[in-house]
Enzyme design. Structure first.
Site, PDB file in Angstrom:
ATOM      1  N   HIS A 183      -7.570  37.202 -28.777  1.00 56.29           N
ATOM      2  CA  HIS A 183      -8.595  38.190 -29.144  1.00 56.29           C
ATOM      3  C   HIS A 183      -9.887  37.477 -29.553  1.00 56.29           C
ATOM      4  CE1 HIS A 183     -10.086  41.972 -31.074  1.00 56.29           C
ATOM      5  NE2 HIS A 183     -10.712  41.095 -31.855  1.00 56.29           N
ATOM      6  N   GLU A 184      -9.771  36.455 -30.424  1.00 53.77           N
ATOM      7  CA  GLU A 184     -10.955  35.725 -30.873  1.00 53.77           C
ATOM      8  C   GLU A 184     -11.536  34.859 -29.762  1.00 53.77           C
ATOM      9  OE1 GLU A 184     -12.160  36.692 -33.595  1.00 53.77           O
ATOM     10  OE2 GLU A 184     -10.365  37.818 -34.128  1.00 53.77           O
ATOM     11  N   HIS A 241     -13.998  36.725 -27.757  1.00 55.18           N
ATOM     12  CA  HIS A 241     -15.317  36.732 -28.407  1.00 55.18           C
ATOM     13  C   HIS A 241     -16.036  35.409 -28.151  1.00 55.18           C
ATOM     14  CE1 HIS A 241     -14.796  40.440 -30.562  1.00 55.18           C
ATOM     15  NE2 HIS A 241     -13.803  40.005 -31.314  1.00 55.18           N
ATOM     16  N   ASP A 271     -15.647  43.750 -30.000  1.00 59.49           N
ATOM     17  CA  ASP A 271     -14.528  44.566 -30.447  1.00 59.49           C
ATOM     18  C   ASP A 271     -14.641  45.990 -29.922  1.00 59.49           C
ATOM     19  OD1 ASP A 271     -13.045  42.709 -31.986  1.00 59.49           O
ATOM     20  OD2 ASP A 271     -14.519  42.861 -33.596  1.00 59.49           O
TER      21      ASP A 271
END
Length: 902
Positions: A149-150, A153, A160
């Site tokens: 998930h990170e 980014h 998000d």
């Protein structure tokens, strides 16, 4: 030699720089750094390895078996003991894209992300507790999933898909903000610790702020990782066919309502490679890990003493090198000094810095005479000899290389040995004639490149030496520059330096003069004064230095300097943390690109923070100076408009449009604005805290999220200066830029009046004033997004654009039926008819509640049960009514039978 040939040779050599690469199907050069403020616990290393191993398999599945984590380097602090740590090369905490550090905002994992959609972010932050405490797996998801998930980014530039500020919105009923649109769950108010029915706000028809969304633990959808990676079935990113384009989240706002999958494959730095890569056989190869350690700092100064340095330049070099040796290089570091011109000489072999006496002895050796040619290779080769003298290895050591002229030898001869040595080479270009290859040399060895003009009042050479530090993550032990400014005058040079409560140790004032020593008075916050008799003077370097004993008092320090004749004067104030348990406020400045070709706008950034806590409401100004002395000052803003991605996140930014061809320096000054600066814990991009899950129609609660303490005002005034790396403009004619994209459009509706609010763009991006606005709307978001020009037009003839950054409002009447959701967007143009990008899409719903009492909200998946129960209750009521009626009729007949006339 043609400089283009030299640049090409540097490019062709294998790189040692720390940027992440996608080589084939594997991500390499991933650097994970543990802060030196983290106590030794070797389990952290094991947990990092486990997280990347698990995350690599998850990433491999999510990206259709195209990519995985291949090579990871883990940098441990210098004070950690161990025999299996390899000596680091160019790795440092500052360059790490994944950081392990103590918390200032709780243990929530996050990514420091503030650039355009599709752009790489700054770093991922994990705390030691997040890695070691398995209870976080329950509320954020398995660590490998959180890492992916990170990573999305950090590397792929997506945002998000949830929104903690707007967890619900209205679109054909109440919807939870997220993606995909097939995620199911229930709505509950859990403020009392026991799930209860949510209440709708009668003004908005969406649940009140106490309401939360509890996803079903078992879902029938595979997306999306940017929403709920903690759900077992979620194994991919949201695609256009299941994308929730109307959800009010950052992904839609920043990425033009595109699905994350679309951004990854069309806009990310890896988009071209991802489209062409062929999937690998499953499973993916296991990642490999290397654990390295940076030990004591070792620096060799290469100082130019060629003929062109005669006069003021050799003195300025001495001033700056003195400041570095006296105030910047840390205790227990090693310093060597080499000079070069026609030949090279070792003025001092590597020397351990363990006392002020050693520092002053080194300063006394700095050169004062200049003559000869500029043979760069002789200086580089001599410096490498000095670095290798102690342990036969220059890997990870540093060279600070200052020169003011073009090389008179063949740089090609020393490029390979310098590169292969593994040394970090910082290059300082003094004046406009310094060799053009210096920037490429620094880039290819992970060093810094900074220019300094011949304008003494800019103080750039001292700033350049002061900025060359190797950060370890523990800012309590690193120097902080409070002030750096100058003035050419025959009269008084006055000013104020604010010492805040986070600094005060090892505070020094350095005054540099051009011709003769001025008269200096420095007043403390309590009113006492320091004068010339309290300072040490170095006439050969033309400096006056005041060292404040102990910890400098907090407050405003005032300096008054009487020149005594027309000359240039500068003052530099440096300090360190006042307490061992409180990191200081720091400033980091940079631009978004080092080579400016005009292909994309230039953005200047300054990050103001204290132990990862953003400092907001500060006054931030940048000075950009070309190598020829042309100067431009800009005010950086944190208002969420123009170049600034998020309001009040401590990241101040502005577009830089008035550039000229050549090399440009960057310096940022920050101070407390009218005493209003404060700390905040602005929500960063990061994994979503899940309050609980629905399992078999029952809510199973997760542990509560730790409360975030109220952030106080910054105590008293503060001042900081920061020097960023210099950059180069390669085009002669700057592009015509359109107004910046509006990213903060908001819509409201009251009865039949629509109100739109946004921050005004400029004529050139976020500077100047735009010419006009074009506003359009639709009840179909895809129509507005894909066919803006064909959507309904709003009359804007009465709207005259304001200056960039001003608040704009436009209201108009339109008949809107109850229950309708409308979408609005706008764009602007400027006098050369350059048109901006379409803004973010703002949505608004007209809802008139049928009853004055607040309404409850039923939960998805429970509607059938509610209907069945309601029917059963209705049948029972009908049966009771029939039974009572029959009884009453029967009783009436009995009464009639006994009635007679008298």
């Amino acid at each position: 030699m043609d400089s283009r040939v030299v640049v090409w040779l540097w490019m062709m050599l294998s790189s040692t720089c720390s940027g992440i690469k996608l080589e084939g199907n594997g991500y390499t050069d991933i650097l994970v750094a543990i802060s030196s403020a983290v106590p030794q616990d070797n389990r952290i290393i094991d947990k990092i390895k486990d997280m990347f191993t698990e995350g690599s398999l998850y990433l491999f599945e999510a990206m259709e078996e195209k990519v995985y984590f291949k090579d990871i380097t883990i940098l441990v602090p210098a004070q950690w003991s161990g025999t299996d740590f390899i000596k680091s090369r160019t790795e440092s905490f500052e360059k790490a894209r994944i950081r392990i550090d103590n918390p200032a905002r709780g243990d929530e994992p996050y990514t420091n992300q503030y650039e355009d959609c599709g752009s790489e972010s700054q770093y991922i932050h994990f705390t030691p507790n997040f890695l070691l405490n398995d209870s976080f797996n329950q509320i954020y998801g398995l660590r490998g999933r959180v890492l992916v998930h990170e990573w999305a980014h950090l590397r792929l530039g997506v945002y998000d898909e949830y929104n903690e500020d707007k967890p619900f919105y209205f679109s054909n009923g109440v919807q939870a903000t997220g993606c995909s649109k097939h995620i199911t769950g229930q709505y509950h108010n859990n403020s009392s610790g026991f799930p209860q029915l949510c209440v709708l706000d009668p003004q908005t028809s969406i649940p009140t702020k106490e309401c939360q969304f509890f996803p079903n633990k078992h879902q029938n959808t595979k997306s999306s990782i940017m929403y709920l990676p903690s759900v077992d079935s979620v194994v991919t990113f949201c695609r256009e066919d299941d994308h929730n384009g109307a959800a009010p989240n950052m992904q839609n706002e920043k990425c033009g309502n595109k699905a994350t999958w679309t951004v990854i494959f069309e806009d990310s730095v890896d988009s071209d490679a991802l489209q062409s890569l062929i999937p690998l056989p499953s499973p993916s190869p296991a990642p490999s890990f290397t654990v390295v350690q940076r030990m004591q700092r070792v620096v060799c100064l290469i100082l130019d003493v060629s003929g062109s340095m005669t006069g003021s330049r050799i003195i300025r070099q001495r001033q700056a090198a003195t400041h570095f040796i006296r105030h910047i290089i840390e205790d227990q570091g090693k310093v060597g000094i080499v000079t070069f011109s026609t030949d090279a000489s070792t003025l001092k072999a590597l020397t351990l810095i363990d006392s002020d006496t050693i520092r002053e002895n080194l300063i006394s050796l700095l050169p004062t005479q200049a003559d000869g040619s500029t043979n760069v290779c002789t200086g580089l080769n001599k410096a490498l000899e000095v670095l290798k003298a102690d342990n036969k290895d220059a890997s990870g050591d540093e060279i600070i290389f200052l020169t003011d002229g073009q090389a008179t030898d063949n740089i090609n001869l020393c490029v390979p040995s310098s590169k292969q040595s593994g040394a970090i080479i910082h290059t300082l270009a003094l004046g406009p004639q310094a060799a053009k290859e210096l920037q490429e040399m620094a880039d290819r060895t992970d060093g810094k490149f900074i220019i300094a003009t011949d304008d003494i009042t800019s103080n750039l050479l001292v700033d350049a030496f002061a900025s060359i530090t190797i950060q370890t993550g523990d800012y309590r032990k690193e120097p902080v520059q409070l002030e750096s400014t100058g003035k050419r005058t025959a009269d008084w040079f006055n000013g104020t330096v604010s010492v805040d409560s986070t600094v005060g140790n090892k505070t020094s004032f350095l005054i540099i003069y051009e011709i003769s020593a001025p008269t200096v008075y420095i007043q403390t916050p309590s009113g006492s004064n320091y004068s010339q008799t309290d300072m040490s003077e170095d006439p050969s370097a033309k400096t006056l230095t005041l060292k404040i004993p102990g910890t400098a008092a907090s407050g405003d320090w005032k300096y008054s300097i009487l020149s005594g004749g027309l000359q240039s004067l500068t003052i530099t104030v440096t300090s360190q943390a006042a307490r061992s348990d409180v990191p200081p406020i720091i400033v980091k400045a940079h631009v978004n690109q080092q080579l400016i070709s005009g292909s994309k706008p230039v953005i200047v950034f300054a990050e103001v923070s204290q132990n990862y806590r953003p400092v907001i409401n500060a006054e931030v100004k940048a000075t950009l100076e070309s190598e020829t002395g042309t100067m431009k000052q800009l005010e950086l803003l944190d208002n969420g408009a123009g170049a600034d991605a998020f309001k009040n996140d401590g990241i101040y930014s502005i577009y830089f449009t008035k550039f000229v061809k050549g090399r440009i320096s960057l310096k940022v000054r920050v101070k407390n604005k009218d005493g209003q600066s404060r700390f905040t814990l602005h929500k960063k991009s990061g994994a979503l805290y899940v309050p609980g899950y629905v399992v078999d129609d029952k809510v199973e609660l997760n542990p509560p999220k730790p409360p975030v303490p109220e952030q106080p005002l910054v105590e008293g005034n503060f001042s900081r200066t920061s020097t960023g790396e210099s950059f180069q403009v390669t085009i002669s004619n700057r592009p015509i830029y359109p107004p910046n994209k509006i990213t903060d459009l908001n819509a409201e509706i009251q009865e039949n009046t629509v109100l739109l609010i946004w921050r005004a763009p400029g004529e050139d991006l976020d500077q100047g004033t735009a010419k006009s606005y074009e506003i359009r709307w639709s009840d179909d978001i895809e129509m507005l997004r894909l066919n803006f020009s064909e959507s309904s037009l709003v009359n804007t003839s009465a709207v005259s654009p304001k200056e960039a950054g001003s608040l704009e409002q436009h209201s108009f009447n339109m008949t809107v039926e109850n229950g309708t959701t409308l979408f609005f967007a706008l764009r602007s143009d400027e006098n050369d008819d350059a048109i901006s990008e379409i803004s973010n899409i703002a949505q608004v719903s007209k809802i008139i509640m049928p009853a004055p009492n607040p309404a409850g909200i039923s939960n998805p998946g429970l509607n059938l049960n509610v209907i069945i129960i309601s029917v059963c209750v209705a049948v029972i009521v009908v049966c009771l009514i029939v039974a009572v009626t029959a009884w009453a009729v029967k009783r009436s007949k009995r009464v009639d039978a006994y009635t007679f006339t008298i």
